[in-house]
Design a protein around this motif. Structure first.
Motif, PDB file in Angstrom:
ATOM      1  N   PRO A   1       0.823  -1.218   0.000  1.00 41.59           N
ATOM      2  CA  PRO A   1       0.000   0.000   0.000  1.00 41.59           C
ATOM      3  C   PRO A   1       0.853   1.263   0.000  1.00 41.59           C
ATOM      4  O   PRO A   1       2.050   1.239   0.299  1.00 41.59           O
ATOM      5  N   ASP A   2       0.222   2.370  -0.338  1.00 42.91           N
ATOM      6  CA  ASP A   2       0.902   3.662  -0.264  1.00 42.91           C
ATOM      7  C   ASP A   2       1.244   3.981   1.186  1.00 42.91           C
ATOM      8  O   ASP A   2       0.597   3.503   2.125  1.00 42.91           O
ATOM      9  N   LEU A   3       2.263   4.835   1.361  1.00 43.88           N
ATOM     10  CA  LEU A   3       2.639   5.242   2.710  1.00 43.88           C
ATOM     11  C   LEU A   3       1.621   6.216   3.286  1.00 43.88           C
ATOM     12  O   LEU A   3       1.170   7.143   2.607  1.00 43.88           O
ATOM     13  N   ASN A   4       1.283   6.006   4.548  1.00 43.16           N
ATOM     14  CA  ASN A   4       0.533   6.994   5.314  1.00 43.16           C
ATOM     15  C   ASN A   4       1.510   7.815   6.139  1.00 43.16           C
ATOM     16  O   ASN A   4       2.708   7.504   6.201  1.00 43.16           O
ATOM     17  N   ASP A   5       1.013   8.847   6.809  1.00 43.29           N
ATOM     18  CA  ASP A   5       1.866   9.629   7.690  1.00 43.29           C
ATOM     19  C   ASP A   5       2.476   8.744   8.767  1.00 43.29           C
ATOM     20  O   ASP A   5       1.825   7.806   9.271  1.00 43.29           O
ATOM     21  N   ASP A   6       3.750   9.028   9.109  1.00 38.67           N
ATOM     22  CA  ASP A   6       4.487   8.277  10.135  1.00 38.67           C
ATOM     23  C   ASP A   6       4.712   6.817   9.744  1.00 38.67           C
ATOM     24  O   ASP A   6       4.807   5.939  10.606  1.00 38.67           O
ATOM     25  N   GLN A   7       4.800   6.573   8.439  1.00 39.72           N
ATOM     26  CA  GLN A   7       5.157   5.239   7.949  1.00 39.72           C
ATOM     27  C   GLN A   7       6.390   5.338   7.065  1.00 39.72           C
ATOM     28  O   GLN A   7       6.731   6.402   6.542  1.00 39.72           O
ATOM     29  N   VAL A   8       7.063   4.176   6.907  1.00 45.37           N
ATOM     30  CA  VAL A   8       8.254   4.100   6.062  1.00 45.37           C
ATOM     31  C   VAL A   8       8.173   2.868   5.170  1.00 45.37           C
ATOM     32  O   VAL A   8       7.538   1.861   5.524  1.00 45.37           O
ATOM     33  N   LEU A   9       8.803   2.974   4.019  1.00 48.05           N
ATOM     34  CA  LEU A   9       8.996   1.821   3.147  1.00 48.05           C
ATOM     35  C   LEU A   9      10.383   1.267   3.427  1.00 48.05           C
ATOM     36  O   LEU A   9      11.380   1.990   3.319  1.00 48.05           O
TER      37      LEU A   9
ATOM     38  N   MET B   1      13.720   3.216   2.527  1.00 47.29           N
ATOM     39  CA  MET B   1      13.744   3.613   1.117  1.00 47.29           C
ATOM     40  C   MET B   1      12.920   4.878   0.859  1.00 47.29           C
ATOM     41  O   MET B   1      13.279   5.703   0.031  1.00 47.29           O
ATOM     42  N   GLU B   2      11.812   5.008   1.554  1.00 44.13           N
ATOM     43  CA  GLU B   2      10.970   6.194   1.502  1.00 44.13           C
ATOM     44  C   GLU B   2      10.426   6.424   2.901  1.00 44.13           C
ATOM     45  O   GLU B   2      10.202   5.468   3.650  1.00 44.13           O
ATOM     46  N   SER B   3      10.189   7.695   3.242  1.00 45.76           N
ATOM     47  CA  SER B   3       9.750   7.987   4.599  1.00 45.76           C
ATOM     48  C   SER B   3       8.738   9.117   4.635  1.00 45.76           C
ATOM     49  O   SER B   3       8.879  10.133   3.946  1.00 45.76           O
ATOM     50  N   LYS B   4       7.697   8.911   5.459  1.00 44.47           N
ATOM     51  CA  LYS B   4       6.766   9.970   5.838  1.00 44.47           C
ATOM     52  C   LYS B   4       6.805  10.151   7.349  1.00 44.47           C
ATOM     53  O   LYS B   4       5.801  10.533   7.963  1.00 44.47           O
ATOM     54  N   ALA B   5       7.973   9.854   7.928  1.00 41.31           N
ATOM     55  CA  ALA B   5       8.174   9.981   9.376  1.00 41.31           C
ATOM     56  C   ALA B   5       9.302  10.962   9.632  1.00 41.31           C
ATOM     57  O   ALA B   5      10.386  10.851   9.043  1.00 41.31           O
TER      58      ALA B   5
END
Length: 350
Positions: A36-44, A89-93
């Motif tokens: 799934p796509d990243l939500n806030d405070d999540q990371v790939l 790899m990607e971050s919204k945190a």
């Protein structure tokens, strides 16, 4: 961000005895899915190394009553549960930058989307490897400290026997007992003469080979006068025999039972009466107890101090790091039950 595809190994058949790696009744199945796509405070996360632990076998056991388990069993058709060293790899945190390294529970998956709060950042300083944080400075090291020091109160006046002494936890228990606690005698049990010599190089006064025809006599001689503490990683016949070699009022730290995991947990103990006759104290424990009570950080500090002082060895010889294609992840894991690892068994995804 483009949605990330990943391969995963799912649990599709719970084994009663040995896991099956191929055929219609295979324990695991390789699949592909889109995360799934990243939500806030999540990371790939991209998994770099998987931790291989005997406890994983208990999480998939057929017929196990979930109410008697210390953790939720792995559900059917879900990714096999595991911990690993991962790269962000990607971050919204805000607290986890792209490119940083973390410890996380991802399951057997190449990539995973994880809540930032479920990640533990690691910082690799000089002389350390990322894999140390799932080995000597992770669960195995913490388990050795918690079991010996907290659970059975091992002191310098004690003689200690450690089974599975060439494994991840056992090899750390040898070093903690001899180098940190200063036990008067440390006796290891391992599965080959070569492993025994390595265990002795870690600090054991003597190590006996359980595959030797003279094993019981060798262990009897090594434990002459009996011992105060037994750190049990294997269960089965070795535990049964050790019940006759622990002193009256002695203590047993029940850490693992790898000899029974692929036998339907049938221990067949014949010497149970020794517990009664000699008033032995047996304490089962799980490392998550230490984390829940806030003791794990204290033990990490103890281990780090031991490393800095040169008392604790955490070099390449204390790990078996196996470069592994993702399609072979279960085969590397099975090395645990074949005795093919020295120290911590780590899967390196290549």
């Amino acid at each position: 961000m483009v949605q990330q595809e990943t391969r995963q190994w799912l649990l599709v058949n719970k084994p009663l005895n040995d896991p099956v790696l191929s055929g219609p009744n295979a324990t695991f199945k390789l699949t592909r899915t889109t995360l799934p796509d990243l939500n806030d405070d999540q990371v790939l996360l991209k998994v770099l190394y998987f931790s291989n632990d005997p406890a994983q076998r208990t999480w998939i056991q057929e017929g196990m009553d979930p109410e008697r388990m210390y953790t939720t069993p792995v559900p059917l058709n879900a990714p096999m549960r595991s911990f690993g060293v991962c790269e962000v790899m990607e971050s919204k945190a805000a607290n986890l930058a792209k490119g940083s390294l973390v410890l996380a529970s991802t399951g057997w998956s190449e990539y995973d989307v994880v809540n930032a709060g479920d990640c533990r950042p690691i910082h690799v300083s000089a002389g350390l490897s990322p894999t140390n944080f799932i080995g000597a400075l992770g669960g195995p090291g913490l388990t050795a400290c918690y079991g010996l020091i907290d659970r059975v109160g091992t002191t310098a006046e004690d003689a200690v026997v450690i089974s599975g002494a060439a494994g991840a936890t056992g090899s750390m228990a040898v070093q903690v007992a001899k180098k940190l606690i200063g036990c008067k005698k440390v006796i290891g049990i391992a599965g080959s003469d070569e492993k025994c010599r390595w265990v002795e190089s870690l600090g054991a006064d003597i190590c006996v080979n359980y595959k030797s025809p003279s094993f019981k006599e060798d262990l009897k001689n090594a434990t002459e006068g009996f011992v105060e503490v037994y750190f049990d990683n294997v269960g089965g016949e070795i535990l049964d025999f050790m019940l006759t070699r622990v002193k009256r009022h002695g203590r047993i730290a029940a850490c693992g039972a790898i000899a029974e995991y692929n036998r339907g947990f049938s221990s067949g103990l014949m010497n149970w009466h020794q517990i009664i006759f000699n008033r032995l104290e047996i304490k089962g424990f799980i490392i998550t107890d230490a984390r829940a009570t806030g003791k794990s950080e204290d033990f990490i500090k103890v281990l780090m101090k031991g490393v800095k002082e040169g008392k604790i060895k955490i070099g390449p010889e204390t790990e078996t790091v196996v470069p592994t294609k993702f399609e072979d992840v279960p085969r590397t894991w099975m090395m645990l039950f074949e005795g093919r690892n020295q120290g911590k068994l780590v899967t390196q995804i290549v």
